[in-house]
Design a protein around this motif. Structure first.
Motif, PDB file in Angstrom:
ATOM      1  N   PRO A  25      -5.694 -10.381   6.662  1.00 38.48           N
ATOM      2  CA  PRO A  25      -5.386 -11.528   6.874  1.00 38.48           C
ATOM      3  C   PRO A  25      -4.253 -10.805   5.618  1.00 38.48           C
ATOM      4  CG  PRO A  25      -6.987 -11.181   5.328  1.00 38.48           C
ATOM      5  CD  PRO A  25      -7.383 -10.293   6.508  1.00 38.48           C
ATOM      6  N   SER A  26      -3.149 -10.038   5.825  1.00 40.97           N
ATOM      7  CA  SER A  26      -2.914  -9.480   5.044  1.00 40.97           C
ATOM      8  C   SER A  26      -1.379  -8.478   6.456  1.00 40.97           C
ATOM      9  CB  SER A  26      -2.590  -8.628   4.026  1.00 40.97           C
ATOM     10  OG  SER A  26      -1.307  -7.678   3.803  1.00 40.97           O
ATOM     11  N   GLU A  27      -0.516 -10.099   6.488  1.00 43.04           N
ATOM     12  CA  GLU A  27       1.091  -9.173   7.131  1.00 43.04           C
ATOM     13  C   GLU A  27       1.392  -8.111   7.077  1.00 43.04           C
ATOM     14  OE1 GLU A  27       3.184 -11.589   8.904  1.00 43.04           O
ATOM     15  OE2 GLU A  27       5.236 -10.433  10.031  1.00 43.04           O
ATOM     16  N   GLU A  28       1.716  -7.717   5.597  1.00 46.31           N
ATOM     17  CA  GLU A  28       2.379  -6.554   5.002  1.00 46.31           C
ATOM     18  C   GLU A  28       1.332  -5.380   5.183  1.00 46.31           C
ATOM     19  OE1 GLU A  28       2.426  -7.532   1.401  1.00 46.31           O
ATOM     20  OE2 GLU A  28       3.372  -5.809   0.485  1.00 46.31           O
ATOM     21  N   ALA A  29      -0.161  -5.781   4.745  1.00 51.02           N
ATOM     22  CA  ALA A  29      -1.337  -4.673   5.634  1.00 51.02           C
ATOM     23  C   ALA A  29      -1.247  -4.166   6.435  1.00 51.02           C
ATOM     24  CB  ALA A  29      -2.455  -5.474   4.946  1.00 51.02           C
ATOM     25  N   ILE A  30      -1.511  -5.249   7.195  1.00 45.95           N
ATOM     26  CA  ILE A  30      -0.992  -4.900   9.402  1.00 45.95           C
ATOM     27  C   ILE A  30       0.780  -3.885   9.595  1.00 45.95           C
ATOM     28  CG2 ILE A  30      -0.726  -5.909  11.728  1.00 45.95           C
ATOM     29  CD1 ILE A  30      -2.769  -8.394   9.980  1.00 45.95           C
ATOM     30  N   LEU A  31       1.139  -4.728   8.998  1.00 41.52           N
ATOM     31  CA  LEU A  31       2.931  -3.703   8.804  1.00 41.52           C
ATOM     32  C   LEU A  31       3.391  -2.576   9.034  1.00 41.52           C
ATOM     33  CD1 LEU A  31       5.477  -6.603   8.922  1.00 41.52           C
ATOM     34  CD2 LEU A  31       4.573  -5.667  11.218  1.00 41.52           C
ATOM     35  N   LYS A  32       1.801  -1.635   7.663  1.00 43.63           N
ATOM     36  CA  LYS A  32       1.848  -1.171   7.513  1.00 43.63           C
ATOM     37  C   LYS A  32       1.701   0.493   8.731  1.00 43.63           C
ATOM     38  CE  LYS A  32       1.999  -1.794   1.806  1.00 43.63           C
ATOM     39  NZ  LYS A  32       1.099  -1.714   1.094  1.00 43.63           N
ATOM     40  N   TYR A  33       0.105  -0.271   9.214  1.00 44.94           N
ATOM     41  CA  TYR A  33      -0.277   1.038   9.932  1.00 44.94           C
ATOM     42  C   TYR A  33       0.008   0.726  11.375  1.00 44.94           C
ATOM     43  CZ  TYR A  33      -4.002  -2.664  10.420  1.00 44.94           C
ATOM     44  OH  TYR A  33      -4.007  -4.639  11.252  1.00 44.94           O
TER      45      TYR A  33
END
Ligand code: COA
Length: 152
Positions: A25-33
């Protein structure tokens, strides 16, 4: 006749965020990996029905960072086909094991263990420490993360 799934390796910036957000649910987390991962779209007759994202960590260990099937295609066996393809792809890339992190409850645990993943560790408070918003599923808050591994 059962329709065939085709897999397409795409560049990470072209990955459909709405689908990735189904699993994380976190776009921020997705954009990291995402930028350092391999993204595969699953398509039927040129229509995207799912996605999986693989990343090489260390020491021939790969991680399944994200896997999702579009809601109207779920529970029809497609997710298992994506998971099998993710396992094969990791193996072809020389992985000795593939890991995945998931919550401590929910149907996803059956989904992974059905193809041979085993629980290897627990990351206590992972969802509290790494996500700004609380994550609820079935009315229960996700707090800890289980790591599951399949070895080749
Ligand atoms: N309820 C109970 N069990 C379920 C389930 C559900 N809603 N969905 C999957 N399963 C389990 C079952 O054991 C099932 O086997 P069965 O059909 O013999 O009972 C097995 O998983 C395989 O199901 P399959 O139909 O191949 O899965 P799917 O196409 O629905 O895809 C997900 C599974 C997880 C990819 C899909 O539900 C999804 O996109 N969910 C949202 C994103 C997500 O949670 N991703 C994983 C993050 S850790």
């Amino acid at each position: 006749m059962r329709k065939e799934i085709e897999f397409q390796l795409i560049s990470p910036e072209k990955a459909p965020m709405d689908l990735l957000l189904e699993a994380d649910p976190s776009e921020e987390a997705i954009l990291k990996y995402l930028p350092t991962s391999q993204c595969y779209l699953a398509k039927i007759e040129d229509k995207t029905i799912g996605i999986f994202v693989l990343k090489e960590n260390t020491n021939r260990t790969w991680e399944l960072m994200n896997i999702a099937v579009k809601t109207n295609f779920q529970k029809k066996g497609f997710g298992s086909k994506l998971l099998q393809k993710a396992i094969e792809t990791a193996k072809e890339n020389g992985a000795k094991k593939l890991e995945v992190g998931t919550g401590t409850f929910g149907y996803q645990l059956a989904f992974y263990q059905k193809v041979g993943f085993r629980v290897t560790s627990i990351d206590k408070d992972f969802f509290l420490k790494n996500y700004t918003e609380p994550i609820f599923e079935f009315g229960i808050q996700h707090k800890d993360m289980l790591r599951l591994t399949i070895e080749f």
